[in-house]
Design an enzyme around this catalytic site. Structure first.
Site, PDB file in Angstrom:
ATOM      1  N   LYS A   1      -2.418  -2.025  -3.190  1.00 25.00           N
ATOM      2  CA  LYS A   1      -3.471  -1.171  -2.619  1.00 25.00           C
ATOM      3  C   LYS A   1      -3.056   0.293  -2.781  1.00 25.00           C
ATOM      4  CE  LYS A   1      -6.221  -0.237   1.510  1.00 25.00           C
ATOM      5  NZ  LYS A   1      -6.660  -0.686   2.858  1.00 25.00           N
TER       6      LYS A   1
ATOM      7  N   GLU B   1       0.823  -1.217   0.000  1.00 24.79           N
ATOM      8  CA  GLU B   1       0.000   0.000   0.000  1.00 24.79           C
ATOM      9  C   GLU B   1       0.854   1.263   0.000  1.00 24.79           C
ATOM     10  OE1 GLU B   1      -3.543   2.230   2.584  1.00 24.79           O
ATOM     11  OE2 GLU B   1      -2.753   0.308   3.260  1.00 24.79           O
TER      12      GLU B   1
END
Length: 340
Positions: free
Chosen positions: A219, A177
């Site tokens: 992500k 992420e």
């Protein structure tokens, strides 16, 4: 490394038009949200909150996996059943946030580095024994005058890649992420430039650390103008900028991309995801899904307000948001769904 199991888990997390529920808020973050609503900031209230989330009837129809926090993965239901077992029994894959948060990056004013690599191998082994099948690590990249710097991007990309390698060694699918933050007055184009640079650097380091791309998920942020930018592009313009950036920077070997919501209003996050799947689904080599936190939980939290008598209504609101995002994955979401 169990390569086949990693690939199968990664695919399962984005299968069936489902997405992830990020319920991995740290205790201070959860307490802050509780405080704004006058909810007592206690461990028991956090436990009760997460209990009614994971027991929402029908949640597994839209949610494939749930990201937990260290406190949450150790918590139990009122009847003593571990949360992680309740999720698994419901067909929802349990995961765990493993970073230790973003701290000031030495020598780089106004920039952050995510910490948590020390002792990570041992922590991952423990979480795997508990039943977690994937993990998450978040890096934050700010846009502003003179930032992001190459030093900040490189440091966070290297940490993400080292984390991902350790995850796969432990048999856990890493969710990578790198979040380019919405804060600021930057334009959509400035966000696009920064996001592409960050993603290219992250994947360079993932290659260097021999991370198996088929056994991970990305992500990222959506490509958005800053919250204070006077020009706020349309849903379709955001969809175009985001997907075209991803097509230039994300290898086709990655099974899925699960967007963070990043503080977007719930309905707007759904609409933007929907537009991407409507306009580009036939062109995308990876599944385009969601890993939302506030964009799924916040409306339900505001209904619950810490009141046991409102749990059923809160669960209905949670399920509604999850269902809207599943519809967005199919390109079937519309504003009319918000009035049903």
């Amino acid at each position: 490394m169990k390569t086949q199991e990693l690939a199968e888990t990664a695919i399962a997390l984005v299968a069936g038009d489902k997405g992830l529920l990020a319920m991995d808020e740290s205790n201070p973050t959860c307490n802050e949200r509780f405080a704004k609503l006058g909810i007592p900031q206690t461990e028991e209230m956090r436990r009760a909150y997460r209990e009614w989330i994971i027991t929402t009837p029908g949640l597994d129809e839209s949610i494939s996996g749930a990201i937990l926090y260290d406190e949450t993965i150790r918590q139990r239901m009122n009847d003593g059943a571990p949360f992680i077992r309740v999720l698994s029994d419901a067909g929802i894959i349990p995961g765990i946030k493993v970073d230790k948060g973003a701290k000031n990056l030495a020598g780089h004013p106004n920039e952050k580095i995510t910490e948590g690599l020390d002792g990570l191998r041992e922590r991952l082994a423990e979480y795997a024994r508990m039943g977690a099948r994937f993990a998450k690590w978040r890096a934050v990249i700010a846009i502003g005058v003179g930032v992001p710097s190459r030093g900040c991007i490189e440091a966070n990309a290297q940490a993400l890649a080292r984390y991902a390698g350790l995850c796969q060694e432990a048999g856990l699918v890493p969710i990578v992420e790198p979040e380019v933050l919405m804060n600021g007055d930057h334009t959509l184009e400035r966000c696009r430039e920064a996001t592409e640079e960050v993603l290219r650097t992250v994947f360079d380091h993932l290659y260097t650390q021999r991370v198996m791309l088929e056994g991970m998920l990305l992500k990222p942020n959506m490509v958005l103008p800053g919250l204070d930018c006077p020009v706020q592009e349309s849903v379709d313009e955001v969809a175009d900028a985001t997907v075209r950036t991803l097509l230039r920077a994300v290898p086709a070997a990655v099974p899925g991309i699960v967007f963070l919501s990043g503080g977007q209003p719930a309905e707007l996050a759904s609409a933007r995801l929907n537009a991407m799947n409507v306009r580009f689904k036939q062109q995308m080599p990876w599944a385009l899904s969601f890993s939302f936190s506030r964009a799924i939980q916040q409306p339900a939290l505001e209904i619950w307000h810490g009141n046991e008598s409102r749990v059923k209504a809160a669960q209905q609101a949670l399920l509604h948001r999850a269902s809207c995002n599943r519809a967005a994955r199919r390109g079937e979401y519309s504003g009319a769904m918000e009035n049903t």
